[in-house]
Design a protein around this motif. Structure first.
Motif, PDB file in Angstrom:
ATOM      1  N   HIS A 211       0.757  -0.814   0.168  1.00 55.37           N
ATOM      2  CA  HIS A 211      -0.134   0.152  -0.200  1.00 55.37           C
ATOM      3  C   HIS A 211       0.935   1.268  -0.023  1.00 55.37           C
ATOM      4  O   HIS A 211       1.104   1.583   1.071  1.00 55.37           O
ATOM      5  CB  HIS A 211      -0.820   0.094   1.614  1.00 55.37           C
ATOM      6  N   PRO A 212       1.660   1.570  -1.342  1.00 52.81           N
ATOM      7  CA  PRO A 212       2.164   2.944  -1.587  1.00 52.81           C
ATOM      8  C   PRO A 212       1.311   4.138  -0.985  1.00 52.81           C
ATOM      9  O   PRO A 212       0.444   4.109  -1.161  1.00 52.81           O
ATOM     10  CB  PRO A 212       3.030   2.722  -2.307  1.00 52.81           C
ATOM     11  N   ALA A 213       2.812   5.428  -1.047  1.00 54.13           N
ATOM     12  CA  ALA A 213       1.510   5.860  -0.203  1.00 54.13           C
ATOM     13  C   ALA A 213       1.491   7.256  -1.044  1.00 54.13           C
ATOM     14  O   ALA A 213       0.633   7.436  -1.274  1.00 54.13           O
ATOM     15  CB  ALA A 213       2.975   7.271   0.536  1.00 54.13           C
ATOM     16  N   SER A 214       1.537   6.735  -2.203  1.00 54.38           N
ATOM     17  CA  SER A 214       1.261   7.414  -3.226  1.00 54.38           C
ATOM     18  C   SER A 214       0.593   6.167  -4.338  1.00 54.38           C
ATOM     19  O   SER A 214       1.742   4.923  -4.919  1.00 54.38           O
ATOM     20  CB  SER A 214       1.748   8.798  -4.490  1.00 54.38           C
ATOM     21  N   ALA A 215      -0.135   6.318  -5.398  1.00 58.51           N
ATOM     22  CA  ALA A 215      -0.388   5.713  -6.273  1.00 58.51           C
ATOM     23  C   ALA A 215       0.959   5.023  -7.821  1.00 58.51           C
ATOM     24  O   ALA A 215       1.578   6.181  -7.873  1.00 58.51           O
ATOM     25  CB  ALA A 215      -1.318   5.210  -7.006  1.00 58.51           C
ATOM     26  N   VAL A 216       0.729   3.872  -8.022  1.00 63.27           N
ATOM     27  CA  VAL A 216       2.487   2.947  -8.889  1.00 63.27           C
ATOM     28  C   VAL A 216       1.745   3.002 -10.301  1.00 63.27           C
ATOM     29  O   VAL A 216       0.726   1.761 -10.255  1.00 63.27           O
ATOM     30  CB  VAL A 216       3.328   1.858  -7.922  1.00 63.27           C
ATOM     31  N   ARG A 217       1.589   4.163 -10.736  1.00 60.81           N
ATOM     32  CA  ARG A 217       0.520   3.753 -12.138  1.00 60.81           C
ATOM     33  C   ARG A 217       2.137   4.247 -13.408  1.00 60.81           C
ATOM     34  O   ARG A 217       1.961   5.200 -14.469  1.00 60.81           O
ATOM     35  CB  ARG A 217      -0.304   4.897 -12.475  1.00 60.81           C
ATOM     36  N   PRO A 218       3.037   3.912 -14.332  1.00 59.73           N
ATOM     37  CA  PRO A 218       3.703   3.522 -14.817  1.00 59.73           C
ATOM     38  C   PRO A 218       3.141   3.650 -16.108  1.00 59.73           C
ATOM     39  O   PRO A 218       3.667   3.770 -17.068  1.00 59.73           O
ATOM     40  CB  PRO A 218       5.101   2.281 -15.055  1.00 59.73           C
ATOM     41  N   TRP A 219       2.178   3.095 -16.278  1.00 59.62           N
ATOM     42  CA  TRP A 219       1.957   3.437 -17.668  1.00 59.62           C
ATOM     43  C   TRP A 219       1.237   4.684 -18.434  1.00 59.62           C
ATOM     44  O   TRP A 219       0.728   5.319 -19.543  1.00 59.62           O
ATOM     45  CB  TRP A 219       0.468   2.367 -17.698  1.00 59.62           C
ATOM     46  N   ARG A 220       1.095   6.009 -17.284  1.00 59.91           N
ATOM     47  CA  ARG A 220       0.697   6.783 -17.720  1.00 59.91           C
ATOM     48  C   ARG A 220       1.628   7.952 -17.765  1.00 59.91           C
ATOM     49  O   ARG A 220       2.825   7.986 -17.181  1.00 59.91           O
ATOM     50  CB  ARG A 220      -0.589   7.868 -16.179  1.00 59.91           C
TER      51      ARG A 220
END
Length: 542
Positions: free
Chosen positions: A533-542
């Motif tokens: 549950h990271p502090a911020s979202a990890v969305r490398p596709w963006r």
């Protein structure tokens, strides 16, 4: 005054073959009911997609025609399970219970048809074989992955209706009953075609038999009812395909799947995969991990038996020349069963999957169980003639060989079923780990998470949608998301979680992107998974 004590034929007591068949059938249904309560075979995300559809149908949120993300697999199983899911909530046994009923109906109809076309004790023997079941067999019968479990009883119902209409005995003489039966056959044909296109060969031959049995009546009201019934059954499929974008209709998708990717394997490899692996697996003679040499023999014998059965049926048809349709329908129905199996097998060996992965794709031959009586009839007939002593030396030799084959087939099926029952710990452990994972994720308080394909929908179903999962591939880019609303919901979450198999490519990629924050973001490790549950979202596709 004399009072008749004769029991009407429709209410006659069961004879000995029928009683034995009933006991064997109850044992087969009970066996599958126990497996269903144990969730064996283990569930997966494909089955969970049907379960989620049942949940949506029960809540009135969706009315899907095809499996989410597809355009060819009908959703009858989800609609059958929806009332139970509405009453008892989502669970794997609840989802699978309608398929236990479908199997019981298949067994009963198979007995009725076998008894009508061949004989009482042979029908009992057929029920005994169908009551057994290895993992491959019961997986096709009990897991909610579309089409075959409910489609096979529909085909048998059409065949029985055709035979009954040709016989014109008892209730089959009544015009109203006959028209209603024809209409029901049409509904079954349409619904089966919507449910699974694999049934098309059997539906074609069943349709020919129905036309043969009622060819004059179909020019009147019966024909209109047949067309109307078929239209009702197939309406969902037709309606969806009319609005499907170009290339996304069922026929186009099925052609793409049949063609596969890459060069087409040689015919010899496809035939070897279809006969030596597919047929023994679908018949329940070997384990899901593969067939040993001693178990492949039935695949070699199968086409020989089909030819022998066709020859016997043709001889029977010629002998009934000039007789009423009620008499001639028996060999014609036998030919329909043989043609259904032959067309299904030919269609399978034409496709690349027969060679590329015969163990997994043997499921596409599950429908040939419909023709098991027709395939085994030549063996039974030869064995019976031998034991009655009505044949010469050559006949006795052939009959003894047929007896040995039937005994070997039965023994192999019993042993294979027994081996499956000794290996239930693995699927039960898999199901237990899935439940542990679902409970652990719920306890973290996460409601939107990312995961891989074989985790996501299963996790969502196990939590009753309290946790919604969106699919990522090994590079943490969007994967195969069958139900798009789940993806949109997780995409909109500010701090989604990540449920990834330990040391998988996706987990290594996530840890690389998080860097020093990887360990602080990890909440729990359970059942071979790590939840982040990271502090911020990890969305490398963006």
């Amino acid at each position: 005054m004399v009072v008749s004590t004769r029991v009407p034929p429709d209410r006659a007591r069961l004879d000995r073959p029928a009683r034995v068949a009933l006991l064997l059938g109850v044992a087969g249904v009970g066996y599958r009911l126990v497996l269903t309560l144990l969730t064996v075979p283990a569930a997966n995300s494909d089955e969970a997609t049907f379960g989620l559809a049942a949940l949506h149908i029960a809540a009135g949120r969706e009315h899907p025609v095809f499996l989410y993300g597809q355009h060819y697999m009908g959703m009858i199983e989800s609609y059958l399970a929806a009332p139970l899911v509405a009453l008892a909530g989502p669970s794997w046994p609840v989802l699978r219970l309608p398929l236990v009923a479908s199997y019981a109906l298949f067994l009963w109809l198979s007995h009725r048809l076998s008894r009508r076309l061949y004989g009482p004790w042979f029908a009992t023997f057929t029920v005994g074989l169908l009551a057994l079941g290895t993992e491959r067999v019961v997986r096709d019968q009990l897991t909610v992955v579309g089409g075959r479990p409910e489609g096979k009883p529909m085909v048998l119902a059409i065949l029985l209706i055709a035979v009954g209409l040709a016989g014109r005995r008892g209730r089959w003489r009544r015009p109203g009953w006959r028209r209603a039966a024809v209409g029901l056959a049409g509904v079954c044909a349409g619904a089966a075609l919507w449910s699974d296109w694999l049934l098309a060969p059997y539906l074609a031959v069943a349709g020919v038999l129905l036309v043969y049995a009622t060819r004059r009546e179909l020019l009147g009201w019966s024909g209109l009812l047949l067309v109307a019934g078929f239209a009702v059954g197939v309406a969902p499929l037709v309606g969806d395909n009319l609005v499907a974008p170009p290339g996304a209709d069922s026929w186009s998708v099925l052609r793409q799947l049949s063609a596969g990717t890459g060069p087409t394997p040689p015919l010899v490899d496809r035939v070897r995969g279809g006969l030596l692996t597919g047929v023994p697996l679908a018949t329940g003679l070997c384990q899901v991990t593969g067939c040993a040499r001693r178990q492949e023999w039935f695949g070699v014998l199968y086409p020989v038996l089909l030819v022998a059965a066709a020859g016997l049926a043709l001889v029977g048809y010629r002998r009934t020349t000039g007789r009423p349709t009620a008499v001639r329908v028996r060999p014609v129905a036998q030919l329909a069963l043989i043609a259904g199996a032959a067309l299904t097998l030919l269609s399978y060996v034409r496709s690349p999957p027969a060679a590329t992965d015969p163990l997994v794709n043997a499921r596409y031959l599950a429908v040939v169980q419909i023709s098991l009586p027709a395939v085994l009839w030549p063996l039974w007939l030869a064995a019976a003639a031998c034991w009655r002593g009505t044949v010469g030396v050559v006949g006795r030799l052939v009959g003894a060989s047929a007896t040995a084959v039937l005994a070997g087939l039965t023994t192999t099926a019993v042993v294979a079923t027994g081996l499956f029952l000794t290996a239930l710990d693995a699927p039960r452990a898999d199901q237990r780990r899935a439940r542990e994972l679902a409970d652990a994720v719920r306890r973290t308080g996460l409601r939107e998470v990312y995961g891989d394909y074989w985790t996501c929908n299963r996790l969502t179903f196990d939590t009753g949608e309290r946790v919604v999962c969106a699919v990522l591939d090994g590079q943490l880019t969007p994967g195969q998301n069958r139900y798009r609303p789940y993806w949109r919901r997780v995409e909109g979450a500010q701090r989604p979680g990540y449920v990834l198999p330990v040391d998988s490519p996706a987990e290594r990629r996530l840890r690389g992107l998080l860097g020093d924050g990887a360990d602080p973001a990890r909440l729990v490790e359970v059942a071979g998974y790590r939840v982040y549950h990271p502090a911020s979202a990890v969305r490398p596709w963006r």
